[in-house]
Scaffold this motif. Structure first.
Motif, PDB file in Angstrom:
ATOM      1  N   GLN A  69       0.814  -1.217   0.000  1.00  0.00           N
ATOM      2  CA  GLN A  69       0.000   0.000   0.000  1.00  0.00           C
ATOM      3  C   GLN A  69       0.849   1.270   0.000  1.00  0.00           C
ATOM      4  OE1 GLN A  69      -2.706  -1.018   3.325  1.00  0.00           O
ATOM      5  NE2 GLN A  69      -4.305  -1.304   1.778  1.00  0.00           N
ATOM      6  N   GLN A  70       2.034   1.154  -0.563  1.00  0.00           N
ATOM      7  CA  GLN A  70       2.863   2.334  -0.840  1.00  0.00           C
ATOM      8  C   GLN A  70       2.535   2.753  -2.274  1.00  0.00           C
ATOM      9  OE1 GLN A  70       7.020   1.783   0.218  1.00  0.00           O
ATOM     10  NE2 GLN A  70       6.477   0.476   1.950  1.00  0.00           N
ATOM     11  N   ASN A  71       1.335   3.310  -2.412  1.00  0.00           N
ATOM     12  CA  ASN A  71       0.727   3.446  -3.738  1.00  0.00           C
ATOM     13  C   ASN A  71       1.422   4.439  -4.658  1.00  0.00           C
ATOM     14  OD1 ASN A  71      -1.272   1.519  -3.164  1.00  0.00           O
ATOM     15  ND2 ASN A  71      -2.493   3.039  -2.060  1.00  0.00           N
ATOM     16  N   GLU A  72       1.948   5.512  -4.109  1.00  0.00           N
ATOM     17  CA  GLU A  72       2.649   6.474  -4.964  1.00  0.00           C
ATOM     18  C   GLU A  72       3.901   5.841  -5.566  1.00  0.00           C
ATOM     19  OE1 GLU A  72       4.633  10.954  -4.765  1.00  0.00           O
ATOM     20  OE2 GLU A  72       3.364  10.242  -3.114  1.00  0.00           O
ATOM     21  N   LEU A  73       4.639   5.106  -4.748  1.00  0.00           N
ATOM     22  CA  LEU A  73       5.840   4.427  -5.235  1.00  0.00           C
ATOM     23  C   LEU A  73       5.474   3.346  -6.246  1.00  0.00           C
ATOM     24  CD1 LEU A  73       8.881   4.334  -4.988  1.00  0.00           C
ATOM     25  CD2 LEU A  73       8.644   2.822  -3.003  1.00  0.00           C
ATOM     26  N   ALA A  74       4.380   2.638  -5.984  1.00  0.00           N
ATOM     27  CA  ALA A  74       3.907   1.612  -6.921  1.00  0.00           C
ATOM     28  C   ALA A  74       3.566   2.231  -8.269  1.00  0.00           C
ATOM     29  CB  ALA A  74       2.682   0.903  -6.351  1.00  0.00           C
ATOM     30  N   ARG A  75       2.836   3.356  -8.249  1.00  0.00           N
ATOM     31  CA  ARG A  75       2.466   4.027  -9.501  1.00  0.00           C
ATOM     32  C   ARG A  75       3.705   4.463 -10.279  1.00  0.00           C
ATOM     33  NH1 ARG A  75      -1.925   5.913  -6.338  1.00  0.00           N
ATOM     34  NH2 ARG A  75      -0.761   7.730  -5.615  1.00  0.00           N
TER      35      ARG A  75
END
Length: 287
Positions: free
Chosen positions: A172-178
């Motif tokens: 759920q580290q979504n910015e890094l995932a994106r």
């Protein structure tokens, strides 16, 4: 009649390259049983002393990939998958071919990620927010990306960025995932790669859906299916259709949702994995 050992070696290399192409064609068509049988038989041939280690390694890498995708869909025991991938990694390191080392390390990381995800799902939970999981997968993929960047392997870098993004999405580290998903897509676009754009788009769809942006989710979902079809890779097409089904359900479009569910089941039946789609479908709906 062949004149000697060198001629035998050349014939083996030619034959195994052809067998590899056949197995890969089966794999892309979702014919797992045929792909596995072909690869098992070909690996027996590689025991001949005239066969080069590289010929065996190429087959092991494909075999590992087939087993990895089959595990994700069929939820079968991952023991053989890990055994084959570790054999490939050991052989790649032995013959010291950097691109194959990178491929094997990435494949092992992907296997760790998928096996962990399937174990969590089968326990009745979702894989998100599990900071205690995926550390081995992350380490392998970071190592693979470093090797691939050194080799200027565009296809490999795109793949590794996606797989790193997947782990960060689970955390759920979504910015890094994106960031990793978008980098994977950009590398693929810049280098004319098609299939490599499918998975990052599908997972950007999940991200947009979780944010409540259904129009953007639909766009990503349609792109994922387009690139998957354009790349000719059938095994994950049911997953693309199920993902689109879920978006259309949230948008209240029952007709289009039913269409994509039917398409998913038709494809699954063609590949002989329809009985496994209930679990996959339920997991998709819970996102």
């Amino acid at each position: 009649m062949l004149s000697g050992t060198s001629d035998i070696a050349k014939r083996y290399t030619t034959a195994l390259e052809a067998i590899n192409e056949i197995a890969c064609t089966y794999f892309f068509a979702g014919r797992f049983k045929d792909a596995v049988q072909t690869l098992r038989l070909s690996l027996e041939l590689t025991e001949a002393q005239e066969v080069t280690p590289q010929s065996r390694l190429i087959l092991l890498l494909l075999y590992g990939k087939v087993l990895l995708v089959e595990h994700l869909i069929r939820r079968n025991n991952p023991e053989l998958m890990f055994s084959v991938i570790r054999q490939a990694k050991a052989l790649a390191e032995k013959i010291q071919v950097p691109e194959y080392v990178a491929d094997a390390v990435s494949l092992l990381g992907e296997a760790c990620c998928n096996a962990t995800t399937m174990s969590i799902l089968e326990s009745g939970n979702m894989p998100f927010g599990r900071q205690d999981k995926y550390h081995d997968a992350l380490a392998y993929q970071q190592e693979a990306l470093k090797l691939r960047e050194t080799l200027h392997d565009s296809k490999g870098c795109s793949e590794s960025h996606f797989l790193l993004g997947l782990i960060y999405q689970f955390w759920q580290q979504n910015e890094l995932a994106r960031e990793h998903f978008m980098t994977a897509i950009q590398i693929a676009e810049d280098n004319g790669l098609v299939l490599e754009q499918a998975e990052p788009n599908r997972h950007l769809m999940f991200d947009a859906r979780l944010q409540g942006d259904l129009d953007q989710a639909l766009l990503y979902g349609e792109r994922a299916l387009f690139f998957r079809e354009a790349g000719g890779f059938k095994p994950y097409q049911p997953l693309d259709h199920l993902a689109l089904r879920d978006v259309y359900r949230q948008k209240g479009d029952a007709e289009k949702a039913q269409f994509h569910e039917r398409q998913a089941m038709i494809l699954a039946e063609e590949m002989g994995v329809a009985e496994h789609m209930t679990f996959v479908s339920a997991s998709s709906e819970r996102l």
